[in-house]
Each structure stands twice: as structure tokens, then as C-alpha cells.
Design a protein around this motif. Structure first.
Motif, PDB file in Angstrom:
ATOM      1  N   PHE A  25      38.208  33.527  49.056  1.00  0.00           N
ATOM      2  CA  PHE A  25      39.093  32.804  48.146  1.00  0.00           C
ATOM      3  C   PHE A  25      38.488  31.471  47.706  1.00  0.00           C
ATOM      4  CE2 PHE A  25      41.790  35.484  50.858  1.00  0.00           C
ATOM      5  CZ  PHE A  25      42.315  36.307  49.872  1.00  0.00           C
ATOM      6  N   GLY A  26      37.268  31.221  48.120  1.00  0.00           N
ATOM      7  CA  GLY A  26      36.608  29.954  47.844  1.00  0.00           C
ATOM      8  C   GLY A  26      36.293  29.703  46.380  1.00  0.00           C
ATOM      9  N   ALA A  27      36.231  30.734  45.580  1.00  0.00           N
ATOM     10  CA  ALA A  27      35.912  30.572  44.164  1.00  0.00           C
ATOM     11  C   ALA A  27      37.167  30.551  43.291  1.00  0.00           C
ATOM     12  CB  ALA A  27      34.972  31.685  43.710  1.00  0.00           C
ATOM     13  N   ALA A  28      38.335  30.443  43.904  1.00  0.00           N
ATOM     14  CA  ALA A  28      39.600  30.511  43.154  1.00  0.00           C
ATOM     15  C   ALA A  28      39.671  29.452  42.057  1.00  0.00           C
ATOM     16  CB  ALA A  28      40.787  30.383  44.091  1.00  0.00           C
ATOM     17  N   GLU A  29      39.301  28.251  42.381  1.00  0.00           N
ATOM     18  CA  GLU A  29      39.369  27.166  41.393  1.00  0.00           C
ATOM     19  C   GLU A  29      38.372  27.414  40.255  1.00  0.00           C
ATOM     20  OE1 GLU A  29      38.508  22.415  41.362  1.00  0.00           O
ATOM     21  OE2 GLU A  29      39.600  23.223  43.082  1.00  0.00           O
ATOM     22  N   MET A  30      37.185  27.881  40.610  1.00  0.00           N
ATOM     23  CA  MET A  30      36.159  28.158  39.608  1.00  0.00           C
ATOM     24  C   MET A  30      36.605  29.255  38.642  1.00  0.00           C
ATOM     25  SD  MET A  30      33.348  30.423  38.764  1.00  0.00           S
ATOM     26  CE  MET A  30      33.088  31.341  40.246  1.00  0.00           C
ATOM     27  N   GLU A  33      39.640  30.227  37.959  1.00  0.00           N
ATOM     28  CA  GLU A  33      40.741  29.733  37.124  1.00  0.00           C
ATOM     29  C   GLU A  33      40.211  28.838  36.016  1.00  0.00           C
ATOM     30  OE1 GLU A  33      43.847  28.023  39.556  1.00  0.00           O
ATOM     31  OE2 GLU A  33      44.623  30.019  40.073  1.00  0.00           O
ATOM     32  N   GLY A  34      39.141  28.104  36.302  1.00  0.00           N
ATOM     33  CA  GLY A  34      38.502  27.282  35.275  1.00  0.00           C
ATOM     34  C   GLY A  34      37.924  28.117  34.146  1.00  0.00           C
ATOM     35  N   LEU A  35      37.654  29.374  34.439  1.00  0.00           N
ATOM     36  CA  LEU A  35      37.159  30.296  33.413  1.00  0.00           C
ATOM     37  C   LEU A  35      38.296  31.043  32.720  1.00  0.00           C
ATOM     38  CD1 LEU A  35      34.137  31.839  35.336  1.00  0.00           C
ATOM     39  CD2 LEU A  35      34.041  30.205  33.452  1.00  0.00           C
ATOM     40  N   GLY A  36      39.541  30.810  33.174  1.00  0.00           N
ATOM     41  CA  GLY A  36      40.690  31.442  32.550  1.00  0.00           C
ATOM     42  C   GLY A  36      41.202  32.677  33.253  1.00  0.00           C
ATOM     43  N   PHE A  37      40.732  32.947  34.456  1.00  0.00           N
ATOM     44  CA  PHE A  37      41.174  34.110  35.223  1.00  0.00           C
ATOM     45  C   PHE A  37      42.233  33.668  36.225  1.00  0.00           C
ATOM     46  CE2 PHE A  37      37.022  35.337  33.661  1.00  0.00           C
ATOM     47  CZ  PHE A  37      37.191  36.669  33.321  1.00  0.00           C
ATOM     48  N   TYR A  38      43.481  34.070  35.975  1.00  0.00           N
ATOM     49  CA  TYR A  38      44.613  33.705  36.840  1.00  0.00           C
ATOM     50  C   TYR A  38      45.249  34.959  37.417  1.00  0.00           C
ATOM     51  CZ  TYR A  38      44.246  29.138  34.628  1.00  0.00           C
ATOM     52  OH  TYR A  38      43.789  27.931  34.189  1.00  0.00           O
ATOM     53  N   PRO A  39      45.739  34.970  38.626  1.00  0.00           N
ATOM     54  CA  PRO A  39      45.659  33.910  39.623  1.00  0.00           C
ATOM     55  C   PRO A  39      44.261  33.869  40.247  1.00  0.00           C
ATOM     56  CG  PRO A  39      46.833  35.769  40.552  1.00  0.00           C
ATOM     57  CD  PRO A  39      46.517  36.111  39.109  1.00  0.00           C
ATOM     58  N   GLY A  40      43.793  32.677  40.491  1.00  0.00           N
ATOM     59  CA  GLY A  40      42.436  32.476  40.980  1.00  0.00           C
ATOM     60  C   GLY A  40      42.147  33.155  42.297  1.00  0.00           C
ATOM     61  N   ALA A  41      43.130  33.185  43.198  1.00  0.00           N
ATOM     62  CA  ALA A  41      42.907  33.816  44.509  1.00  0.00           C
ATOM     63  C   ALA A  41      42.595  35.303  44.351  1.00  0.00           C
ATOM     64  CB  ALA A  41      44.129  33.618  45.405  1.00  0.00           C
ATOM     65  N   PHE A  42      43.318  35.992  43.470  1.00  0.00           N
ATOM     66  CA  PHE A  42      43.075  37.419  43.234  1.00  0.00           C
ATOM     67  C   PHE A  42      41.677  37.650  42.668  1.00  0.00           C
ATOM     68  CE2 PHE A  42      43.012  40.862  40.076  1.00  0.00           C
ATOM     69  CZ  PHE A  42      43.211  41.948  40.910  1.00  0.00           C
ATOM     70  N   TRP A  43      41.319  36.896  41.635  1.00  0.00           N
ATOM     71  CA  TRP A  43      40.034  37.091  40.974  1.00  0.00           C
ATOM     72  C   TRP A  43      38.870  36.650  41.851  1.00  0.00           C
ATOM     73  CZ3 TRP A  43      39.777  40.428  37.318  1.00  0.00           C
ATOM     74  CH2 TRP A  43      40.900  40.683  36.538  1.00  0.00           C
TER      75      TRP A  43
END
Length: 150
Positions: free
Chosen positions: A52-57, A59-69
Motif C-alpha cells: 500500500f506504499g504507493a497509494a499516494e503516488m 492517487e497523484g496519477l488519478g487512480f482512486y482509491p489509492g490503496a486498491f491501485w
């Protein structure tokens, strides 16, 4: 499967090399698949330890929710790389990896504004994975051993 046919051997500048090319074809393709999958696995191993470490990154690319992606990204790179390397579900694994790489192309080329020079490695890797999306695993793969391919 022979890539160099009798008809194409006649077009080689040194026709005698046709037999060499044919004999190395499957091995070279397998080596490329193992290297591509292995490198993707190594790259993903850094993410799978904190999926889940890339969640913020992301989301910064527009992929929500960040934890899932972020989890999907980690699994695609790590497990997808293993699948590509061994040739199991080669086409779907290569497609997923190619998608990830095309997102990195977008990120480096457009979002960060680095253009071709920032995206060229991702473009090359995406092209390699596209090859395996089209070709599959070849006869030296788990797909071939089990007699099933996607």
C-alpha cells in the motif's frame, strides 16, 4: 516452430545462417521472456513488501482509491513478473505489465514533462511485453507444459 522458412533462407545474404537462426529462435525468445519477467519481479519486490506504499503516488496519477491501485500495482509487477518468467498465463500477465508500463510512459512523458527521454525505458519494456501479449509463452513455458494458453 521454425521462423526461417526455406523461402526466407533464399533471401538471407548468407543462407547457411538460416539453420543457426532457426535453432536459436526458441531459446532466445525464452531468454527474453525470463529476463523481462525476472526484471519486472525484481522491480515489484520493492513494492510487494509494502503493497500500500504507493497509494499516494497512484492517487497523484488519478487512480482512486489509492490503496486498491497500489496493491494491484504491487501484485502486477511482482506476481505478474513471476508468471511471465515461468510462462504461466503469459498473455494476461504481460498485458497487465504492459498497462503498468504505459502508465509510467504517461507519467514521465506528460505528467513530469520529460518527453521521450524520460519515457524511453518504459516504452522499450512495454514493447517487449507487447511481444509476449501477442506470442504467448512459447514451447518452453508452463502454459505449453500444461497444454493450455490464454
Amino acid at each position: 516452430m521454425s521462423v526461417t522458412t526455406d523461402a526466407s533462407r533464399g533471401r538471407l545474404i548468407i543462407p547457411g545462417l538460416g539453420r543457426l537462426y532457426s535453432s536459436l529462435h526458441d531459446g532466445a525468445e525464452t531468454l527474453l521472456r525470463v529476463i523481462a519477467g525476472g526484471f519486472l519481479t525484481i522491480h515489484g519486490s520493492q513494492k510487494i513488501t509494502d503493497p500500500f506504499g504507493a497509494a499516494e503516488m497512484v492517487e497523484g496519477l488519478g487512480f482512486y482509491p489509492g490503496a486498491f491501485w497500489s496493491l494491484l500495482l504491487s501484485c502486477t509487477e511482482f506476481f505478474g513478473g513471476i508468471f511471465i518468467a515461468i510462462g504461466l498465463l503469459t498473455r494476461p500477465a504481460a498485458f497487465a505489465g504492459m498497462f503498468v508500463l504505459l502508465v509510467t510512459v504517461w507519467f514521465h512523458w506528460i505528467t513530469v514533462g520529460q518527453g521521450f527521454s524520460g519515457a524511453e525505458k518504459s516504452l522499450l519494456w512495454a514493447a517487449i511485453l507487447l511481444f509476449f501479449v501477442i506470442r504467448g509463452g512459447n514451447r518452453h513455458s508452463v502454459d505449453a507444459r500444461i497444454g493450455k494458453a490464454f
